[in-house]
Design an enzyme around this catalytic site. Sequence first.
Site, short mmCIF file in Angstrom:
data_model
loop_
_atom_site.label_atom_id
_atom_site.label_comp_id
_atom_site.label_asym_id
_atom_site.label_seq_id
_atom_site.Cartn_x
_atom_site.Cartn_y
_atom_site.Cartn_z
N ASP A 186 0.84 -1.20 0.00
CA ASP A 186 0.00 0.00 0.00
C ASP A 186 0.88 1.24 0.00
O ASP A 186 2.03 1.21 0.43
CB ASP A 186 -0.85 0.07 1.27
CG ASP A 186 -1.76 -1.13 1.42
OD1 ASP A 186 -2.08 -1.75 0.40
OD2 ASP A 186 -2.14 -1.41 2.57
N1 URA Z 1 -1.15 -5.97 3.81
C1 URA Z 1 -1.65 -4.72 3.84
O1 URA Z 1 -2.69 -4.47 4.41
N2 URA Z 1 -0.95 -3.76 3.20
C2 URA Z 1 0.21 -3.99 2.55
O2 URA Z 1 0.80 -3.06 2.01
C3 URA Z 1 0.71 -5.29 2.56
C4 URA Z 1 0.01 -6.27 3.19
#
Ligand code: URA
Length: 247
Positions: free
Chosen positions: A113
Amino acid sequence: MSRPPAVRLDRLLANLGYGSRREVHALVRDRSIVLDGQPVVDAGAKVSLTADLPDRLTVRGAPLDPPAPLVLMMHKPEGVVCSHREPGRSIYELLPPRWRSRTPALSSIGRLDRDTTGLLLITDDGPFLHRVISPRSHAPKRYIATLRDPLRGDEAGLFASGELMLDGETHPLAPARLEVLEPRLARLIITEGRYHQVRRMFSAVGNQVLQLHRDRIGGLDLPPDLAPGAWRRMSREECESVLAQES
Ligand code: URA
């Protein structure tokens, strides 16, 4: 040992983003491409893709970019997106600009993310990418999560049960391993890569992830000397360690 493949120089340089074939022909006419100390005169000449090619071939005086296949590790910084389509600064902007025009294109192996930091792999090697993201590889991904609320105590059991169902999904999550480091700090190892998986797992137990950092994929740790935003090529051994099953 099999011989390295040979490719036409104009095709190789066009695929590495140096320009269209016509532009590469212009570079040859300008004597800007030098192989083994001699200007190349035939843009259609075949060159062997040996590992030392970037040391032997220069373009406008600079070593040739590394040909495919390329596998990179990046310390993804906060606030950068992994997709070309999402608005905002992307991980590809942290790489040399010419690399955005490479064929085959570079893409991240899975995504983090915008606000997640840590170890991200980027490659143009399709088979390697698919081996890592294949559900069959079960490559464990390790995260450190900073949480809004103290852990209740039942999360590890629930995450390990293989019965946790995320909102809107029809299949429960595979068992995941949670280790409590501090009341609001946890280490979590998951083997899947569902959308926002870690954040949704903690929200399923009434908590919220404030910060998320990935420090390991398979048997590969984020090197402590790789600063946020920095990246480097991976060795063959490092690529193999990603697919090693220990976690
Ligand atoms: N899980 C999440 O919620 N975000 C990420 O960036 C990676 C795994």
